[in-house]
Design an enzyme around this catalytic site. Sequence first.
Site, mmCIF file in Angstrom:
data_model
loop_
_atom_site.group_PDB
_atom_site.id
_atom_site.type_symbol
_atom_site.label_atom_id
_atom_site.label_comp_id
_atom_site.label_asym_id
_atom_site.label_seq_id
_atom_site.Cartn_x
_atom_site.Cartn_y
_atom_site.Cartn_z
ATOM 1 N N HIS A 164 -6.777 2.044 -2.056
ATOM 2 C CA HIS A 164 -7.173 3.447 -2.134
ATOM 3 C C HIS A 164 -8.174 3.711 -3.253
ATOM 4 O O HIS A 164 -8.385 2.881 -4.139
ATOM 5 C CB HIS A 164 -5.940 4.346 -2.311
ATOM 6 C CG HIS A 164 -5.221 4.160 -3.620
ATOM 7 N ND1 HIS A 164 -5.622 4.771 -4.781
ATOM 8 C CD2 HIS A 164 -4.121 3.425 -3.944
ATOM 9 C CE1 HIS A 164 -4.801 4.441 -5.763
ATOM 10 N NE2 HIS A 164 -3.891 3.612 -5.288
ATOM 11 N N CYS A 202 -0.264 -0.534 -6.098
ATOM 12 C CA CYS A 202 -1.368 -0.349 -5.162
ATOM 13 C C CYS A 202 -2.660 -0.918 -5.748
ATOM 14 O O CYS A 202 -2.784 -1.098 -6.962
ATOM 15 C CB CYS A 202 -1.552 1.132 -4.830
ATOM 16 S SG CYS A 202 -0.251 1.816 -3.773
#
Length: 205
Positions: free
Chosen positions: A165, A181
């Site tokens: 992301h 992440c």
Amino acid sequence: MDIKPLLLASGMIAATALAGCSTVGGSVYTASYASITDAGYKLPAIPVSKVPEQYRRQIVSYETKEKPGTVIVDTTSKFLYFVMPEGKAMRYGIGVGKEGFEWSGTARVAMKREWPVWTPPAPMIRRRPELAVYRGGMQPGLQNPLGARALYLYKGGRDTGYRLHGTPEWWSIGKAMSSGCIRLLNQDIMDLYDRVEVGAKVIVK
């Protein structure tokens, strides 16, 4: 003498000098980190001079047995590679999981979302109770932790909870400070998003 080719060439040289470029096999790829308006949101320009050169988006030579379209994440070097044909890859600088939140393995891109909603997982809320206000999801925006784009990673048909992301925290690229992440500059995740197909293989090592 036709001066048009000369003018075009000089214009190209000037443009790449301003934006910063990588020359590979005689071709020039220019990575832009200028301000951009997307879906009504105005992303600020990245102060690229403050981002180490190795973490700026660029085409590099990259030998792998994986087929083009595969994403390979090197958490040690803080690079993400999008495999391209003929021994090349688009390389992006990344931020990775801090100590205790690292992970590795193989997954698939199950979904792609533009300006995604961010929902902190229950373990994160337990660690940081102030995030409980977002239990139902934080709406998209410039301060949303998932940034402008998100690729959702699944394994065996199940959500791993991990994402590739964007992030508004450009200074975190090249560092280990996420909750697992893989984060990229917003302008870079937008570039990657347009290249990666749903179902693409993602290798994190």
